[in-house]
Write an enzyme that holds these catalytic residues in place. Structure first.
Site, PDB file in Angstrom:
ATOM      1  N   THR A 117      48.392  11.017-107.004  1.00  0.00           N
ATOM      2  CA  THR A 117      46.615  10.798-107.103  1.00  0.00           C
ATOM      3  C   THR A 117      46.066  10.373-105.080  1.00  0.00           C
ATOM      4  OG1 THR A 117      47.723   9.438-108.764  1.00  0.00           O
ATOM      5  CG2 THR A 117      45.482   8.906-107.798  1.00  0.00           C
ATOM      6  N   ALA A 121      40.930  12.189-107.566  1.00  0.00           N
ATOM      7  CA  ALA A 121      42.122  13.294-108.721  1.00  0.00           C
ATOM      8  C   ALA A 121      43.107  12.129-109.013  1.00  0.00           C
ATOM      9  CB  ALA A 121      42.193  14.686-107.873  1.00  0.00           C
ATOM     10  N   THR A 149      52.360   3.537-105.054  1.00  0.00           N
ATOM     11  CA  THR A 149      53.073   1.908-105.090  1.00  0.00           C
ATOM     12  C   THR A 149      54.579   2.487-103.396  1.00  0.00           C
ATOM     13  OG1 THR A 149      52.629   2.252-107.131  1.00  0.00           O
ATOM     14  CG2 THR A 149      55.165   1.135-106.660  1.00  0.00           C
ATOM     15  N   GLU A 233      59.842   9.386-115.794  1.00  0.00           N
ATOM     16  CA  GLU A 233      59.184   8.273-115.424  1.00  0.00           C
ATOM     17  C   GLU A 233      58.505   7.663-116.688  1.00  0.00           C
ATOM     18  OE1 GLU A 233      56.313   7.355-111.977  1.00  0.00           O
ATOM     19  OE2 GLU A 233      57.658   8.810-111.765  1.00  0.00           O
ATOM     20  N   GLY A 330      46.879 -20.392-126.663  1.00  0.00           N
ATOM     21  CA  GLY A 330      45.680 -20.483-126.862  1.00  0.00           C
ATOM     22  C   GLY A 330      45.566 -20.806-125.224  1.00  0.00           C
ATOM     23  N   THR A 356      46.817   8.066-118.593  1.00  0.00           N
ATOM     24  CA  THR A 356      46.794   7.574-118.915  1.00  0.00           C
ATOM     25  C   THR A 356      47.086   7.764-120.606  1.00  0.00           C
ATOM     26  OG1 THR A 356      44.580   8.917-119.266  1.00  0.00           O
ATOM     27  CG2 THR A 356      44.468   7.413-116.960  1.00  0.00           C
TER      28      THR A 356
END
Ligand code: FAD
Length: 370
Positions: A117, A121, A149, A233, A330, A356
């Site tokens: 990445t 892009a 990462t 992956e 809650g 994505t």
């Protein structure tokens, strides 16, 4: 159906390891990142090379052994570590390259990253601008990568470059760049919504020179190779999503049985009961589909449509389940001291990373000729 006795033994080994070496530190690592030393501990347990060739220190296991690891990491709430613990390079490196870079990543002596990445892009990888041109017996690299990462701590980065901006998918090269190579620097580490224990960095390559022998796989074929790696992956990501969602569901259910409102456990209010049933049903359905895809992948099939569908659905369901779990708890669900808060933040990444939701849908659409 899918897991043998050996897988179950591995599961227990991993669970014991996580109980001892990881879970007690998770809260602290959310603030400080996990230490580099955890890679060596994972390596000593054989957990960084479960699927890899024993010749390079791997365990020679099948794909389901990698699934066991991912599931246990996710169930332990250690997704940040899980996403950092899968050195690439197995499929396309030469034996010499694997000895040099893969073997020490499997033993935990080196830390690996993969950098695709860029600031301009991500989904549209065809548009990357990191250029590697040949100059004598070297590649000269110029460009910038983002959201990587392990980027700040990596001993080596498998870098996706282009030989030529005009050649689209044909001109990609995967290059190995080691830490300390002049011209390679980490420009910053990034703060993010979840997965706080993992480092995510921006990298800069300026007139960075590596030997021609650092080309991984065939020249110009980097895109194809990358797509292959990405399928595995995506499936692993789907498995982690399912395991995380299962754990979150169980937590919410136990809580709902204990917590009282209007004179009875909230689990006995039909709305809450049905919420829990919906969570469990979705998780069970998607798990069956994910395992079916994993079996096909493990047998050498290449079910791109189904892998994309599995990743799309499993990661969406994981986010939905975590969101509903917060609702079931809650105000407590919104608090850091309750695990569903982090489950929600951590789960959100998987709808973005490794492709994505929208890109999964584009891929699926193509397989139907749409
Ligand atoms: C925590 C984290 C860790 C990561 N680790 C790594 C790593 O180790 N290595 C690495 O290389 N990358 C890594 N990534 C990057 C990740 O793979 C990208 O963020 C992802 O692929 C999306 O790219 P983008 O962020 O540039 O979004 P964009 O591509 O800019 O997309 C923005 C939005 O537009 C949508 N969109 C784009 N194209 C289309 C289309 N054709 N049709 C419909 N919608 C579209 C997208 O789905 C998205 O909703 C990481 C990201 C995060 C957040």
């Amino acid at each position: 159906m899918y897991f043998t006795d050996a897988h179950e033994e591995l599961r227990l080994q991993i669970r014991r390891f996580l109980e001892r070496e990881v879970k007690p530190h998770l809260a602290e690592w959310e603030e400080t990142l996990f230490p580099d030393s955890i890679f060596k501990k994972l390596g000593d347990q054989g957990l960084l090379g479960l699927r890899y060739d024993p010749e390079y220190g791997g365990q020679g296991g099948d794909y389901f052994s990698a699934i066991v690891l991912e599931e246990e990491m996710a169930a332990a709430g250690a997704g940040g570590l899980g996403m950092a613990a899968a050195p690439p390079l197995n499929k396309f490196g030469t034996p010499e390259q694997k000895r040099k870079w893969l073997a020490p990543a499997i033993s935990g002596d080196m830390i690996a990253a993969i950098a695709m990445t860029e600031p301009d892009a991500g989904s549209d990888l065809a548009n990357i601008q990191t250029i590697a041109r040949r100059d004598g017996n070297e590649w000269v690299i110029d460009g910038r990568k983002i959201f990587i990462t392990n980027g700040a701590r990596a001993s080596w980065v498998l870098l996706v470059t282009k030989g030529d901006r005009e050649r689209g998918h044909k001109g990609y090269n995967l290059l190995m760049v080691e830490k300390g190579t002049p011209g390679f620097s980490v420009t910053r580490t990034l703060e993010k919504l979840g997965m706080h224990s993992s480092d995510t960095a921006e990298l800069l390559f300026e007139d960075c020179r590596v030997p021609l022998g650092n080309l991984i796989g065939e020249e110009g074929e980097g895109f194809k190779q990358l797509m292959w790696e990405l399928q595995g992956e995506r499936l692993i990501s789907a498995c982690g999503a399912v395991a995380g969602a299962q754990k979150t569901f169980e937590y919410a259910m136990d809580y709902a049985k204990q917590r009282h409102a209007f004179g009875k456990p909230i689990a006995e209010h039909q709305v809450i009961k049905h919420k829990l049933v919906d969570m469990a049903t979705k998780v069970n359905m998607v798990r069956a589909f994910v395992y079916e895809c994993a079996t096909r992948w493990d047998q050498g099939d290449y079910p791109v449509r189904e892998i994309s569908q599995a990743k799309l659905m499993a990661t969406q369901i994981a986010v939905e389940v975590a969101d509903e779990a917060i609702q079931v708890l809650g105000g407590h669900g919104y608090m850091r001291e309750f695990p569903v808060e982090r489950a929600w933040r951590d789960a959100r990444l998987a709808r973005i990373g490794a492709g994505t939701d929208e890109i999964m849908k584009e891929i699926i659409a193509k397989t139907y000729g749409l």
